[in-house]
Scaffold this motif. Structure first.
Motif, mmCIF file in Angstrom:
data_model
loop_
_atom_site.group_PDB
_atom_site.id
_atom_site.type_symbol
_atom_site.label_atom_id
_atom_site.label_comp_id
_atom_site.label_asym_id
_atom_site.label_seq_id
_atom_site.Cartn_x
_atom_site.Cartn_y
_atom_site.Cartn_z
ATOM 1 N N GLU A 199 -12.808 -0.389 -0.649
ATOM 2 C CA GLU A 199 -11.505 0.031 -0.139
ATOM 3 C C GLU A 199 -11.579 0.358 1.354
ATOM 4 O O GLU A 199 -10.682 -0.025 2.121
ATOM 5 C CB GLU A 199 -10.977 1.244 -0.919
ATOM 6 C CG GLU A 199 -9.605 1.645 -0.423
ATOM 7 C CD GLU A 199 -8.935 2.732 -1.243
ATOM 8 O OE1 GLU A 199 -9.287 2.907 -2.432
ATOM 9 O OE2 GLU A 199 -8.045 3.411 -0.680
ATOM 10 N N ARG A 237 -9.310 -1.657 4.054
ATOM 11 C CA ARG A 237 -8.365 -0.938 4.920
ATOM 12 C C ARG A 237 -8.715 -1.128 6.383
ATOM 13 O O ARG A 237 -7.842 -1.304 7.229
ATOM 14 C CB ARG A 237 -8.383 0.569 4.605
ATOM 15 C CG ARG A 237 -7.680 0.913 3.327
ATOM 16 C CD ARG A 237 -7.488 2.428 3.194
ATOM 17 N NE ARG A 237 -6.901 2.734 1.903
ATOM 18 C CZ ARG A 237 -5.616 2.595 1.609
ATOM 19 N NH1 ARG A 237 -4.788 2.160 2.541
ATOM 20 N NH2 ARG A 237 -5.167 2.865 0.407
ATOM 21 N N ASP A 246 3.638 -5.563 1.659
ATOM 22 C CA ASP A 246 3.204 -4.247 2.105
ATOM 23 C C ASP A 246 1.672 -4.152 2.072
ATOM 24 O O ASP A 246 1.028 -4.623 1.136
ATOM 25 C CB ASP A 246 3.819 -3.192 1.176
ATOM 26 C CG ASP A 246 3.569 -1.794 1.694
ATOM 27 O OD1 ASP A 246 4.302 -1.373 2.606
ATOM 28 O OD2 ASP A 246 2.623 -1.150 1.216
ATOM 29 N N GLU A 290 -0.246 -1.692 1.481
ATOM 30 C CA GLU A 290 -0.785 -0.954 0.330
ATOM 31 C C GLU A 290 -0.886 -1.829 -0.924
ATOM 32 O O GLU A 290 -1.789 -1.674 -1.736
ATOM 33 C CB GLU A 290 0.073 0.281 0.024
ATOM 34 C CG GLU A 290 -0.086 1.395 1.048
ATOM 35 C CD GLU A 290 -1.551 1.842 1.214
ATOM 36 O OE1 GLU A 290 -2.267 1.957 0.197
ATOM 37 O OE2 GLU A 290 -1.990 2.043 2.365
ATOM 38 N N ARG A 291 0.061 -2.758 -1.053
ATOM 39 C CA ARG A 291 0.043 -3.662 -2.197
ATOM 40 C C ARG A 291 -1.175 -4.591 -2.095
ATOM 41 O O ARG A 291 -1.813 -4.910 -3.099
ATOM 42 C CB ARG A 291 1.336 -4.488 -2.156
ATOM 43 C CG ARG A 291 1.778 -4.967 -3.498
ATOM 44 C CD ARG A 291 3.189 -5.517 -3.379
ATOM 45 N NE ARG A 291 3.402 -6.534 -4.384
ATOM 46 C CZ ARG A 291 4.254 -7.542 -4.252
ATOM 47 N NH1 ARG A 291 4.954 -7.666 -3.141
ATOM 48 N NH2 ARG A 291 4.397 -8.405 -5.229
ATOM 49 N N VAL A 343 -3.982 -3.880 -0.402
ATOM 50 C CA VAL A 343 -5.173 -3.039 -0.616
ATOM 51 C C VAL A 343 -5.407 -2.842 -2.115
ATOM 52 O O VAL A 343 -6.539 -2.965 -2.601
ATOM 53 C CB VAL A 343 -5.023 -1.671 0.093
ATOM 54 C CG1 VAL A 343 -6.150 -0.720 -0.321
ATOM 55 C CG2 VAL A 343 -5.022 -1.854 1.612
#
Lengths: 215, 215
Positions: free
Chosen positions: A107, A111, A196, A198-199, A201
């Motif tokens: 992660e 990121r 997005d 976050e989607r 990630v």
């Protein structure tokens, strides 16, 4: 692009055209070297490897081409130095893996790479490097050295596995992120280009983690 | 490269330079169209999008530039037609997904894409398309249409999910394979560049499958 910390175009050295004297070369010092490097970074970013010349870099930096060769050597060596500067933010990705528990490395790495590409200031030089590396073997060799030696091997060392196995895993993880960069930022295929962060990630971090530490 | 099935350079039409007459255009027919397309494919492969001109394609095909425009339209349209031919093997990847049970689609797609890249005959035109798409917005637009519409949407339709969700999944799966193609075949980072195909399939097929059908 000009370096805001460097000497602006309105404060040129008193004498800077023509072949530099030995004294001038020695006196030029780090500020001149930095100005050449910044000009090289801007030229390679704008024109790509093939269309950039040492003469053009020298002109943009307001120095003689001989001074560029004096500090950096061949065009390929100037490119390597410029890419190292432009690629520096991405090279910190290994720190993202190294700092923190290994089970969160996927992660953190995902990121980190997305944040470098999302930021227009760091995206532009990355795009230029990718374009040059895809088009020119000398540029590809520089890119290969940088990502293999400075990025992937550092990540691989963190994995506590035999070197070849660890490096292959780091490269398969990198491949997932490189592919996303290609489709989202370079080719811009929808819906990925507008999805997005976050989607992405949520879907990609487990894959990167799996490549690094999965069975 | 010349098309072995087309008229060779030793059997040129009786009259082929200069602006074609209406009769000549009509008489030229499919063989001439194919010869232009093959010349376009070879020119774009060799020089990339930006350095290729309609005039150069016409010259290589032994016809007038007006005839190239007559059959295909603008340079971008000639490129699209040529890429469609060069990209045809890769477009069959959707068939690899469609034919067979969905739970084996990840492995079939992975094997198919790797086989297209492993084969030098299909790798060369793919490399040329990737280089053009990375460097030129018009070429990127063509590439985007082709992979989005002709490849990824077909794969997405097989997934029995809402369209946007299915397309994002297909793109994340494609991103893993695009990244491997970049690092293994374009940049050639070791050990990935020399790793056995089966070893890559073993690690990558489950990831592709996971993107397509995982939770």
């Amino acid at each position: 692009m000009t370096d805001p910390t460097g000497p602006g175009p309105d404060v040129p050295p008193a004498r800077r055209r023509g072949r530099p004297s030995r004294t001038e070369t020695e006196a030029a010092g780090p500020a001149t070297r930095d100005r050449i490097l910044e000009a090289a970074r801007a030229e390679f970013s704008e024109r790509g490897y093939e269309k950039t010349s040492v003469r053009g870099i020298a002109k943009a930096a307001g120095v003689d081409a001989a001074l560029v060769h004096h500090y950096f050597g061949t065009k390929e060596q100037v490119f390597e130095a410029a890419v190292e500067v432009a690629f520096a933010p991405a090279l910190h990705a290994s720190a993202a893996v190294e700092e923190g528990p290994l089970d969160g490395a996927g992660e953190r790495l995902t990121r980190f790479i997305l944040s470098v590409w999302e930021n227009p200031a760091t995206r532009a030089p990355l795009l230029a490097i990718v374009r040059s590396a895809v088009n020119n073997e000398a540029a590809a060799a520089v890119f290969r050295r940088l990502i293999a030696v400075q990025l992937l091997r550092k990540i691989a060392r963190r994995l506590d596995l035999p070197a070849e196995e660890a490096e292959l895993r780091a490269e398969l993880a990198a491949a997932q992120l490189v592919g996303i960069a290609m489709l989202r930022y370079v080719i811009r295929v929808e819906p990925l280009a507008s999805a997005d962060v976050e989607r992405i990630v949520a879907r990609v971090a487990p894959v990167v983690q799996g490549h690094l530490t999965g069975e």
